[in-house]
Design an enzyme around this catalytic site. Sequence first.
Site, mmCIF file in Angstrom:
data_model
loop_
_atom_site.group_PDB
_atom_site.id
_atom_site.type_symbol
_atom_site.label_atom_id
_atom_site.label_comp_id
_atom_site.label_asym_id
_atom_site.label_seq_id
_atom_site.Cartn_x
_atom_site.Cartn_y
_atom_site.Cartn_z
ATOM 1 N N ASP A 275 34.689 40.058 36.825
ATOM 2 C CA ASP A 275 36.109 40.002 36.479
ATOM 3 C C ASP A 275 36.818 39.355 37.674
ATOM 4 O O ASP A 275 36.314 38.396 38.231
ATOM 5 C CB ASP A 275 36.640 41.390 36.139
ATOM 6 C CG ASP A 275 37.825 41.344 35.170
ATOM 7 O OD1 ASP A 275 38.737 40.526 35.397
ATOM 8 O OD2 ASP A 275 37.860 42.132 34.211
ATOM 9 N N HIS A 309 36.915 35.802 37.665
ATOM 10 C CA HIS A 309 37.949 35.274 36.780
ATOM 11 C C HIS A 309 39.096 34.691 37.593
ATOM 12 O O HIS A 309 39.699 33.704 37.209
ATOM 13 C CB HIS A 309 38.468 36.368 35.850
ATOM 14 C CG HIS A 309 37.476 36.777 34.806
ATOM 15 N ND1 HIS A 309 37.767 37.676 33.809
ATOM 16 C CD2 HIS A 309 36.189 36.402 34.586
ATOM 17 C CE1 HIS A 309 36.706 37.848 33.027
ATOM 18 N NE2 HIS A 309 35.739 37.079 33.490
#
Length: 462
Positions: A275, A309
């Site tokens: 993430d 991300h």
Amino acid sequence: MLLAVATAATLGSHAAPGHDSIKVEAPFPMPAIAVFNFPNRSFPITDYGAKKQGTDTDENCIAANTQAFRRAMQACSEAGGGRVVVPPGEWPSGPIHFRSNCELHLSDGSTVRFSPNPDHFLPAVEVSWEGMECMNYSPMVYAYRCENIAITGGGKLTPTMDVWKAWFKRPKPHMDALARLYDWAYQGLPVARRQMAVGRNHLRPHMIHLNQCRNILLDGFKIRQSPFWTIHIYRCESGVARNLDVYAHGHNNDGIDLEMTRNFLVEDCTFDQGDDGVVIKSGRNHDAWRIGQPTENIVVRNCRVKNAHGLLVIGSEISGGIRNIYMHDCAMDDKVMTLFYIKTNHRRGAYVNNICMERVSANRMQRAFAIDTDVLYQWKDLVPTYKDTITAISDIVMRDVKCRVADGIYEINGDPRLPVKNVSIERVEVDTVRNYTTRAANVEGLRTSGLRWKAFLGKEAE
């Protein structure tokens, strides 16, 4: 805009008794960070009944080691502080709970391997889960209202992921549980009554969750995988995370989340995440408004993110407010979606201001910089909007950034009811722009200069 205030990064001579004082360079007044000088006393977990893997069955090892960590922490704290030592070898365990004035030292060649059995992480403890406070499974490493705590050494923390991977999915029972928690926060139900560690709720535990702590040091150790957010610094004050080597590529595996926390330095760390890399948050909606504590005075420097991300991500849980954030001299090795990303929605309220990223190098990404004020993910239809309140975003700086490949340089989507204000994007160089150059809506005081690209593959520059 950002204040021109800076001091050298040194150990000061005016530290409080028993502490070193670290002064940190920043473009805003940054209070010195206190780091505790732990007494020269060692409490090896083997003195408290710990057993290496292979010396007994896993179940017996887990039970023995969980108790050994508890007893060693208690003895260390009651003695006035010191070092709880994990010797070389592999040590299966349940959760490790801190006491004040304790340093958990992971010796070179040591691995703490956490159990995959959720029952080993009961009884539930007070945590924050995606910006909402509740009672949930204990994090792998947990501290609650402690001061003067540290995790050091070259050893490793890692969970056995079998069960936690099965919980990555978000089926209806899990989403129903989140909707209940959202309602409980809106209603002001006491946190002690918000029990989430039941049935098929499956709210995964954090790897490290430090809750309402002061004077924190995280230095030198490794993390390999995590059930949920990897390092969560929540409602804490004064700390340093440095020389960390973090790899976690599961669902919601942020590298480090700083939430409702102030006066914190993150430096010389490596993150490789499923993430976001470095994340700044400040709670969700009614819980954050109740607590009323912003995240402020955060410096991130000389860090490396391999994959994530985002390199620096603000939000989307920002209802307590976020200000005075400075990232500089960092690098991104492989790819991110957005290098510098500010995200919120019409339920969050509060503010984001005085944020600066500078002197960053990067490889591949969708966008170098983005602001999005309509990020709701699965919550859009899951729960109602109990209060419509727009986030005030202002005084944002990105400068001296070099990227190899990007779909676009920047994209700003402000809310027309309260436009984004005072954004400065300076000296951003991209070797190849694949789709568009710039996009902006509902922003006032946007200043750009020195935006350059060598090749443009889109139909036309915007």
